[in-house]
Enzyme design. Structure first.
Site, PDB file in Angstrom:
ATOM      1  N   LYS A 142       0.830  -1.210   0.000  1.00 20.40           N
ATOM      2  CA  LYS A 142       0.000   0.000   0.000  1.00 20.40           C
ATOM      3  C   LYS A 142       0.864   1.260   0.000  1.00 20.40           C
ATOM      4  O   LYS A 142       0.618   2.212  -0.748  1.00 20.40           O
ATOM      5  CB  LYS A 142      -0.916  -0.035   1.231  1.00 20.40           C
ATOM      6  CG  LYS A 142      -1.723   1.206   1.465  1.00 20.40           C
ATOM      7  CD  LYS A 142      -2.768   1.428   0.395  1.00 20.40           C
ATOM      8  CE  LYS A 142      -3.410   2.791   0.562  1.00 20.40           C
ATOM      9  NZ  LYS A 142      -4.280   3.141  -0.542  1.00 20.40           N
ATOM     10  N   CYS A 148      -4.591  10.463   2.161  1.00 17.24           N
ATOM     11  CA  CYS A 148      -3.689   9.313   2.000  1.00 17.24           C
ATOM     12  C   CYS A 148      -2.262   9.675   1.621  1.00 17.24           C
ATOM     13  O   CYS A 148      -1.340   9.400   2.379  1.00 17.24           O
ATOM     14  CB  CYS A 148      -4.273   8.336   0.983  1.00 17.24           C
ATOM     15  SG  CYS A 148      -5.742   7.528   1.617  1.00 17.24           S
TER      16      CYS A 148
HETATM   17  N1  LIG Z   1      -9.889   7.706   2.333  1.00 17.36           N
HETATM   18  C1  LIG Z   1      -9.279   7.000   1.379  1.00 17.36           C
HETATM   19  O1  LIG Z   1      -9.356   7.307   0.204  1.00 17.36           O
HETATM   20  C2  LIG Z   1      -8.496   5.766   1.759  1.00 17.36           C
HETATM   21  C3  LIG Z   1      -8.098   4.872   0.753  1.00 17.36           C
HETATM   22  C4  LIG Z   1      -7.399   3.730   1.110  1.00 17.36           C
HETATM   23  C5  LIG Z   1      -7.064   3.506   2.442  1.00 17.36           C
HETATM   24  N2  LIG Z   1      -7.435   4.408   3.401  1.00 17.36           N
HETATM   25  C6  LIG Z   1      -7.100   4.114   4.790  1.00 17.36           C
HETATM   26  O2  LIG Z   1      -8.268   3.609   5.439  1.00 17.36           O
HETATM   27  C7  LIG Z   1      -8.298   4.034   6.805  1.00 17.36           C
HETATM   28  C8  LIG Z   1      -9.593   4.787   7.078  1.00 17.36           C
HETATM   29  O3  LIG Z   1      -9.603   5.962   6.294  1.00 17.36           O
HETATM   30  P1  LIG Z   1     -10.898   6.863   6.137  1.00 17.36           P
HETATM   31  O4  LIG Z   1     -10.575   7.902   5.126  1.00 17.36           O
HETATM   32  O5  LIG Z   1     -12.088   5.999   5.932  1.00 17.36           O
HETATM   33  O6  LIG Z   1     -10.964   7.520   7.599  1.00 17.36           O
HETATM   34  P2  LIG Z   1     -12.200   8.303   8.259  1.00 17.36           P
HETATM   35  O7  LIG Z   1     -11.588   9.236   9.228  1.00 17.36           O
HETATM   36  O8  LIG Z   1     -13.108   8.827   7.189  1.00 17.36           O
HETATM   37  O9  LIG Z   1     -13.024   7.167   9.025  1.00 17.36           O
HETATM   38  C9  LIG Z   1     -12.579   6.526  10.180  1.00 17.36           C
HETATM   39  C10 LIG Z   1     -13.798   6.157  11.009  1.00 17.36           C
HETATM   40  O10 LIG Z   1     -13.367   5.327  12.093  1.00 17.36           O
HETATM   41  C11 LIG Z   1     -14.112   5.681  13.249  1.00 17.36           C
HETATM   42  N3  LIG Z   1     -13.402   5.207  14.441  1.00 17.36           N
HETATM   43  C12 LIG Z   1     -12.275   5.677  15.011  1.00 17.36           C
HETATM   44  N4  LIG Z   1     -11.956   4.967  16.093  1.00 17.36           N
HETATM   45  C13 LIG Z   1     -12.900   4.005  16.220  1.00 17.36           C
HETATM   46  C14 LIG Z   1     -13.139   2.944  17.146  1.00 17.36           C
HETATM   47  N5  LIG Z   1     -12.295   2.729  18.158  1.00 17.36           N
HETATM   48  N6  LIG Z   1     -14.206   2.159  16.973  1.00 17.36           N
HETATM   49  C15 LIG Z   1     -15.051   2.376  15.949  1.00 17.36           C
HETATM   50  N7  LIG Z   1     -14.887   3.357  15.033  1.00 17.36           N
HETATM   51  C16 LIG Z   1     -13.831   4.166  15.172  1.00 17.36           C
HETATM   52  C17 LIG Z   1     -14.225   7.190  13.144  1.00 17.36           C
HETATM   53  O11 LIG Z   1     -15.264   7.691  13.953  1.00 17.36           O
HETATM   54  C18 LIG Z   1     -14.494   7.362  11.634  1.00 17.36           C
HETATM   55  O12 LIG Z   1     -15.875   7.317  11.351  1.00 17.36           O
HETATM   56  C19 LIG Z   1      -7.039   4.858   7.009  1.00 17.36           C
HETATM   57  O13 LIG Z   1      -6.027   4.043   7.512  1.00 17.36           O
HETATM   58  C20 LIG Z   1      -6.685   5.305   5.612  1.00 17.36           C
HETATM   59  O14 LIG Z   1      -5.314   5.565   5.450  1.00 17.36           O
HETATM   60  C21 LIG Z   1      -8.153   5.521   3.079  1.00 17.36           C
END
Ligand SMILES: NC(=O)c1ccc[n+]([C@@H]2O[C@H](COP(=O)([O-])OP(=O)(O)OC[C@H]3O[C@@H](n4cnc5c(N)ncnc54)[C@H](O)[C@@H]3O)[C@@H](O)[C@H]2O)c1
Length: 436
Positions: free
Chosen positions: A205, A261
């Site tokens: 990744k 990201c």
């Molecule tokens: N956004 C993208 O385009 C993308 C693409 C690939 C990978 N990622 C990776 O995926 C992961 C998530 O990214 P995202 O953009 O969806 O983040 P985000 O901030 O939009 O969502 C994270 C969610 O997790 C929840 N959360 C936090 N702690 C928690 C807990 N203990 N229990 C339950 N829920 C909890 C938060 O309230 C939030 O709703 C990251 O590691 C990111 O690097 C993101």
């Protein structure tokens, strides 16, 4: 299959919706009660094309539900995705507290053998750490899989439903088989499911994001030479992109990359390398080039208006870090807006989806910002137009109207979407990135 997805953000919500669409029973879990309440009432907290319809349809079919009760979700499901945020810590390393806190909850509430899928982007070694965390709290066996997500916001459903490849990081053949079954509906056209060891999956990744970001920074560097010698970065992009060894994607010069990201993953990779005493000069430079690039328009704007920007109002089109999302995390617009305001300007801004998010992150600057409901409204009473995010609706505006609304006919095109010759014919001064 019975699946839960912990974290219902940009990634988790897409994963939950798409897995329920292929017939699985999916529970989405979050710690934010307000978010879960909104989801349960059919409201989608983020903007992602097509997501609302997909979530509602699967909720109606009773394959998708949402809860804050992680205990119930863990007990009822056999496969648990962790899709919580891994934001940058103070030293740039990925903050693993959310991932580890979910791992602890899973360990505490395990009532049978489970598969735990690491969907969040996590540093190499996390699979092992999560396995240890869970195993310390339960006697039930657990298989932890590293399954990085490659979706792009703005096209997330398509990317998840038709992935170029699926990466499964596990040493357990039985776990690998279950994961292959889960993903089988999405790879019917033959795209590969690649099973590998967890560290390789975790690093894949970071390697993908670092390479894509380096293409952008490379082109931004080339655009600097273009500006000095009168060359055109768009022509160069087309020519080198036509080379099949290179390809066209991620070669656009502009105001740099942003989002949740690339910047954070590159900093996290650099931090991992530092801890391992490995030098990554290429990746470090990718980040440095981008930081400078976010402000590439600033000297052009200042020069045009004769130095400082006191008394100048700029219309800004596009705030989100890219089109088709409301995500403002590390958006290049933020750096530029803060700087022009610092130099004395006021801004009138418009974005089709990100105004709500922008209000939150730019709260300290609200005295200097007017949020507009329409693109042309941003131009009213402004001295010039700055294009930052290339939403489709900005591509072919009514330039006569734009010119009549601006006090000075000038366009600063941070994404090179306009035809400079045409704009000059229409009486505009035009400034792009790496071309005249
Ligand atoms: N956004 C993208 O385009 C993308 C693409 C690939 C990978 N990622 C990776 O995926 C992961 C998530 O990214 P995202 O953009 O969806 O983040 P985000 O901030 O939009 O969502 C994270 C969610 O997790 C929840 N959360 C936090 N702690 C928690 C807990 N203990 N229990 C339950 N829920 C909890 C938060 O309230 C939030 O709703 C990251 O590691 C990111 O690097 C993101």
């Amino acid at each position: 299959m019975r699946v839960s997805v912990v974290g219902t953000g940009y990634v988790g919500l897409v994963v939950a919706a798409c897995l329920s669409e292929s017939g699985n029973n999916v529970i989405g879990v979050d710690i934010l009660t307000e978010k879960i309440d909104r989801l349960n009432s059919g409201e989608i907290p983020i903007y992602e094309p097509g997501l609302r319809e997909l979530v509602r349809r699967n909720m109606d079919e009773e394959r998708l539900s949402f809860t804050t009760d992680i205990k119930a979700a863990v007990e009822k499901t056999r496969i648990i995705f962790i899709a919580v945020g891994t934001p940058p810590g103070e030293d740039g390393s990925a903050d693993m507290s959310h991932v580890l806190s979910v791992a602890e909850s899973i360990g505490r509430f395990m009532n049978e053998k489970k598969i735990v899928v690491l969907k969040s982007t996590v540093p190499v070694g996390t699979n092992e750490k999560v396995t240890k965390t869970i195993s310390a709290l339960t006697n039930h066996p657990v298989g932890v899989v590293s399954n990085p997500e490659f979706l792009k916001e703005g096209a997330a459903l398509d990317d998840f439903l038709k992935p170029d490849r699926v990466v499964i990081g596990t040493d357990d053949p039985e776990v690998a088989e279950t994961m292959k079954e889960l993903y089988a509906p999405f790879v019917r056209t033959g795209n590969p499911i690649l099973v590998m060891d967890p560290p390789s999956a975790e690093l894949t990744k970071y390697a993908a994001n670092a390479l894509l970001a380096s293409r952008i920074s490379f082109m931004n560097e080339m655009s600097r030479i273009c500006e000095k010698v009168g060359a055109n970065i768009t022509q160069i992009r087309r020519a080198i992109g036509s080379d099949r060894r290179i390809g066209h994607a991620f070669l656009f010069a502009g105001v740099g990359y942003g989002g949740s990201c690339f910047p954070k993953d590159i900093r996290a990779l650099l931090q991992t390398a530092k801890e391992l005493d490995v030098e990554l000069p290429l990746i470090g430079a990718t980040e440095q080039v981008n930081e400078v690039q976010k402000l590439v328009l600033l000297p052009k704007i200042k020069e045009y208006f004769g130095g400082e920007l006191d008394g100048i109002t700029l219309a800004v089109w596009g705030l989100a870090f890219k089109p088709r999302t409301d995500d403002m995390r590390e958006a290049p617009s933020l750096a530029l807006i803060r700087e022009v305001i610092g130099a004395g300007a006021k801004v009138r801004v418009f974005d089709p989806e990100a105004i709500g998010e922008a209000r939150k992150v730019l709260a300290d600057y609200s005295d200097h910002i007017t949020y507009c409901d329409k693109s042309y409204e941003a131009c009213e009473g402004s001295d010039g137009l700055v294009l930052v995010t290339e939403w489709n609706e900005f591509r072919n505006p009514d330039f006569e109207r734009v010119r009549s609304l601006l006090s000075r006919p000038v366009v600063f095109d941070g994404r090179n979407i306009y035809n400079p010759g045409l704009l000059r014919e229409l009486g505009f001064n035009y400034f792009g990135v790496g071309r005249r």
